[in-house]
Write an enzyme that holds these catalytic residues in place. Structure first.
Site, mmCIF file in Angstrom:
data_model
loop_
_atom_site.group_PDB
_atom_site.id
_atom_site.type_symbol
_atom_site.label_atom_id
_atom_site.label_comp_id
_atom_site.label_asym_id
_atom_site.label_seq_id
_atom_site.Cartn_x
_atom_site.Cartn_y
_atom_site.Cartn_z
ATOM 1 N N HIS A 239 0.848 -1.194 0.000
ATOM 2 C CA HIS A 239 0.000 0.000 0.000
ATOM 3 C C HIS A 239 0.881 1.241 0.000
ATOM 4 C CE1 HIS A 239 -2.331 3.119 2.406
ATOM 5 N NE2 HIS A 239 -3.101 2.922 1.360
ATOM 6 N N ASN A 240 0.522 2.251 -0.812
ATOM 7 C CA ASN A 240 1.313 3.483 -0.880
ATOM 8 C C ASN A 240 2.808 3.153 -0.953
ATOM 9 O OD1 ASN A 240 -1.044 4.916 -0.731
ATOM 10 N ND2 ASN A 240 -0.735 5.667 1.342
ATOM 11 N N GLU B 80 -3.701 4.571 -8.896
ATOM 12 C CA GLU B 80 -4.731 5.521 -8.499
ATOM 13 C C GLU B 80 -4.526 6.768 -9.348
ATOM 14 O OE1 GLU B 80 -7.391 5.276 -6.326
ATOM 15 O OE2 GLU B 80 -6.805 3.186 -6.595
ATOM 16 N N HIS C 29 1.382 11.126 -1.950
ATOM 17 C CA HIS C 29 0.116 10.959 -1.248
ATOM 18 C C HIS C 29 -0.634 12.274 -1.337
ATOM 19 C CE1 HIS C 29 -2.172 9.299 2.446
ATOM 20 N NE2 HIS C 29 -2.557 8.698 1.343
ATOM 21 N N ASP D 38 0.156 6.258 -6.757
ATOM 22 C CA ASP D 38 -0.809 7.356 -6.721
ATOM 23 C C ASP D 38 -0.319 8.468 -7.648
ATOM 24 O OD1 ASP D 38 -2.314 6.015 -4.927
ATOM 25 O OD2 ASP D 38 -1.905 7.300 -3.210
ATOM 26 N N GLU E 256 1.492 -0.066 -5.365
ATOM 27 C CA GLU E 256 0.526 1.004 -5.599
ATOM 28 C C GLU E 256 1.235 2.266 -6.080
ATOM 29 O OE1 GLU E 256 -3.295 3.112 -3.439
ATOM 30 O OE2 GLU E 256 -1.648 2.403 -2.183
#
Length: 752
Positions: free
Chosen positions: A310-311, A389, A355, A342, A340
């Protein structure tokens, strides 16, 4: 004999030109940023195990010395393979640059040598030393025990009794002074009042006498001096609970671990050989047969648990932490198969990764893609999923698509296998060496393959941000439609075309998913939403995950990058359980434990009852399975050796205890612990027996935790070891890195 072998090893190393240059020492630049570039003097020490460096004044000048243990170096990266070195690529050529990557959470060390030849000398020299250390047997390592060196205060190569007492404190043992003096005098064969060379080794061997193992050795030895092959076979059969050809295995163990040629000729094993065998990977609690790829890798992707991050770009917290491509490198090198990204609009038309709406630093999307290209298949050949994302405008989405295509090339999966639309997801075996994009997509897979979408430049897709926690199942369907109409995102066809088997869709309900089933659609839930579904419809959740992929990620409230317990989600068959890889703790221990099997390839086949959508497995009621068969697990915690100190106070000694935790379905969640042993972290002995009944053994993970007991405050963490129950080897075995603890393990296991 032992010292002679050790000296021969180091003599061969020191005859190497690269090592001779390192022993002389050299000046290199230590790089921290584009503006922080300082010269430091680096020198390999005579023990050939450590490198010291300090500020450049003169080679003989005093000053703060930084020590690097070569055992702590995980990898040496050549060239501009870090963000720091990439930032100074225009100033220093790649052939002069290299990076030391450490096993611990210590920051990487970026270096620039004065010439390409000098850089290669250090790179080749360090790699040779690291390889030699890894190949060196336990007996050869004894004389290099770092605390022996540290205790030698005046560096004269000898140790007086005062230094021995300091050594004992460093080694975490509170030994009676008279007993310590007796051992010292027995080791002081030269009667000089100090220990040197082989006397060090003798003292260390007496200090580390394994009475618990000696007791077992003598129990099975016919003459009390050695194990004949027949004795060893009895040990393997009765103590190790081995089935199969123990005769051949005993022969292999004698040949592989017995150091005495005389004993080998007698087909026997001495106590030293017995120790070496038990201290090897074959004596580990982890069954060696489960270390390599042993599972069927030809099933659909949704039939596997997939190691997921995650992230991934974050190195620290979610609000102000540093973003770095190093996060991707570290995750991929740990076997992570889903990372991931973003993506947000950046300056000069270049998409950035960070983020969003926080103070975390920013990195370029193209640098992330380059890192994935370079490290995706270093430790596993099975597919990597880029979970994107997308918060970018259409123009920068096209730039993203260009980078994905140009950088990844044929590694990027751009079309269905063989150009056909199947009725199920392809397997990890089918997708070896491929990188898949998980993101939103215009239309469905069938429409794309049939060319129905044509060449339109953009399309509208639902703009459902993962951070939003909208419980649509409790909303009226018309309300859902109105919400969807209000929230749309324009998506470029170029980026949409990069998505094949992992189309991100919004979840409505399990009933809706079953009736509108598309095998290539992926739904995502926060941990809290997933728990809600698990409580309300656990069996339906498992059934849903037998058909298609599900991703679970931490709630937005975890700003400190902490992790939830992934076991809850694995109990529901969720495949992509995304954790913050940068944060150590129970969550990552369980993740590392689950994926330590099957070659650490990042894919673990789910149990058969979670793959068949005709079967209804309810994690809350495992006893209702057709093939329900509980397992009784018995663990006797025997002893510990050389447990590290956790308290920085000079005179503190560990009071260790061992806790055994079972993580699995709710009925299996359990913890038991041993007594604590007062003032002995060096060689505590428990012989405490713990019993567990496990109802879904295929899902159970066992975690051993060693703690320093404290009467007035929370116990201090000493170490842990986690592995799947199905990978545990029966018998007298070791756990924790460095063979720190011995247990006797018995489990009535069916074939898992």
């Amino acid at each position: 004999q032992y010292s002679g072998r050790r000296l021969m090893v180091w003599a061969s190393l020191q005859g190497d030109d690269n090592l001779q240059s390192m022993l002389v020492g050299t000046v290199m630049r230590k790089i921290k940023s584009r503006t922080w570039k300082k010269q430091r003097y680096f020198k390999l020490q005579d023990d050939c195990m450590t490198i010291w460096y300090k500020m450049l004044r003169s080679p003989s000048s005093s000053g703060l010395i930084i020590k690097i243990w070569l055992n702590d170096v995980e990898a040496i990266r050549e060239g501009h393979q870090s963000e720091v070195l990439l930032s100074i690529a225009d100033e220093f050529p790649a052939d002069r640059c290299f990076t030391l990557v450490f096993r611990s959470r210590r920051s990487n060390l970026d270096l620039v040598a004065e010439s390409a030849e000098e850089a290669q000398s250090w790179i080749k020299g360090m790699r040779k030393l690291i390889e030699s250390l890894e190949n060196m047997g336990e007996r050869e390592k004894l004389d290099q025990y770092p605390l022996l060196r540290k205790a030698d205060k005046n560096n004269d190569g000898r140790m007086n009794f005062k230094e021995v007492q300091d050594l004992l404190r460093m080694m975490n043992v509170d030994m009676n002074e008279h007993h310590a003096l007796r051992l010292f005098m027995m080791a002081d064969k030269s009667q000089t009042g100090s220990l040197e060379d082989d006397e060090f080794v003798l003292f260390y061997k007496m200090l580390t006498e394994r009475e618990d193992i000696l007791r077992v050795f003598q129990e099975y030895s016919t003459d009390g001096q050695k194990l004949s092959q027949s004795d060893l076979e009895d040990f393997l059969r009765e103590e190790q609970l081995e089935r199969g050809d123990v005769h051949q295995h005993a022969q292999q163990l004698i040949e592989g671990y017995e150091p005495s040629d005389t004993a080998k000729l007698l087909k026997a094993m001495t106590f030293d050989g017995f120790l070496m065998y038990l201290g090897s990977s074959e004596g580990s609690i982890f069954n060696p047969q489960r270390r390599g790829i042993f599972q069927d890798m030809t099933r659909p992707l949704c039939h596997y648990f997939i190691s997921s991050s995650h992230n991934t770009y974050l190195m620290e917290d979610q609000l102000r932490g540093q973003s770095s491509v190093e996060g991707y490198i570290r995750a991929l090198n740990r076997g992570c198969r889903c990372v991931e990204v973003d993506c947000w609009d950046g300056a000069n038309g270049e998409p950035i990764v960070y983020h969003g709406h926080t103070l975390t630093s920013k990195i370029l999307f193209k640098d992330v893609v380059n890192a994935v290209l370079n490290y995706a298949f270093k430790v596993s050949e099975y597919p990597v999923i880029l979970s994107i994302e997308n918060h970018c405008c259409v123009e920068q989405q096209r730039v993203m698509a260009q980078h994905l295509n140009h950088i990844l090339g044929d590694k990027l999966l751009k079309s269905t296998l063989e150009g056909k639309v199947s009725s199920r997801l392809p397997s990890p075996e089918d997708l070896k060496g491929k990188i898949l994009v998980k993101a939103k997509k215009i239309g469905g897979l069938e429409e794309n393959c049939n060319g129905i979408l044509g060449d339109s430049f953009t399309g509208l897709v639902s703009d459902e941000d993962e951070a939003a926690e909208i419980d649509e199942e409790n909303l009226h369907r018309d309300s859902v439609r109105r919400r969807m109409k209000k929230s749309k995102q324009r998506l470029s066809k170029e980026l949409s075309d990069c998505v094949v088997y992992c189309k991100s869709v919004h979840f409505i309900s399990f009933r809706h998913s079953q009736s509108h089933f598309k095998f290539y659609e992926v739904t995502s839930f926060t941990e809290s939403k997933a728990r809600k579904h698990l409580r309300e419809a656990g069996a339906e959740f498992v059934c849903h995950n037998s058909r298609q992929l599900t991703r679970i990620y931490p709630t937005g409230f975890r700003t400190d990058s902490s992790n939830f317990n992934p076991q809850e989600m694995w109990n529901a068959g969720c495949q992509i359980v995304a954790l913050n890889f940068q944060t150590a703790g129970e969550g990552m221990d369980l993740n590392d434990g689950l994926f330590s099997q099957n070659g650490q390839c990042g894919y673990v086949l789910k149990p058969s009852f979670m793959r068949d959508n005709e079967k209804r497995f309810d994690p809350d009621m495992p006893q209702k399975r057709d093939d329900y068969q509980p397992v009784v697990l018995t663990i006797q915690v025997i002893s510990g050796q050389q447990l590290p100190k956790v308290n920085i106070k000079k005179d503190s000694i560990v009071d260790p205890l061992v806790r055994v935790e079972i993580h699995g379905v709710p009925m299996d969640q359990a913890k038991q612990e041993t007594r604590y042993i007062e003032n002995n972290g060096f060689n505590p002995v428990w012989y405490d027996t713990l019993h567990f009944t496990i109802h879904a053994p295929e899902l159970a993970i066992v975690r051993f935790v060693v703690e320093d007991y404290d009467k007035t405050s929370k116990n201090d963490f000493v170490g842990q070891y986690t592995l799947p129950l199905s990978c545990m080897q029966q018998g007298m075995v070791f756990f924790l890195p460095g063979n720190s603890c011995t247990v006797r393990l018995a489990a009535f296991l069916k074939d898992m």
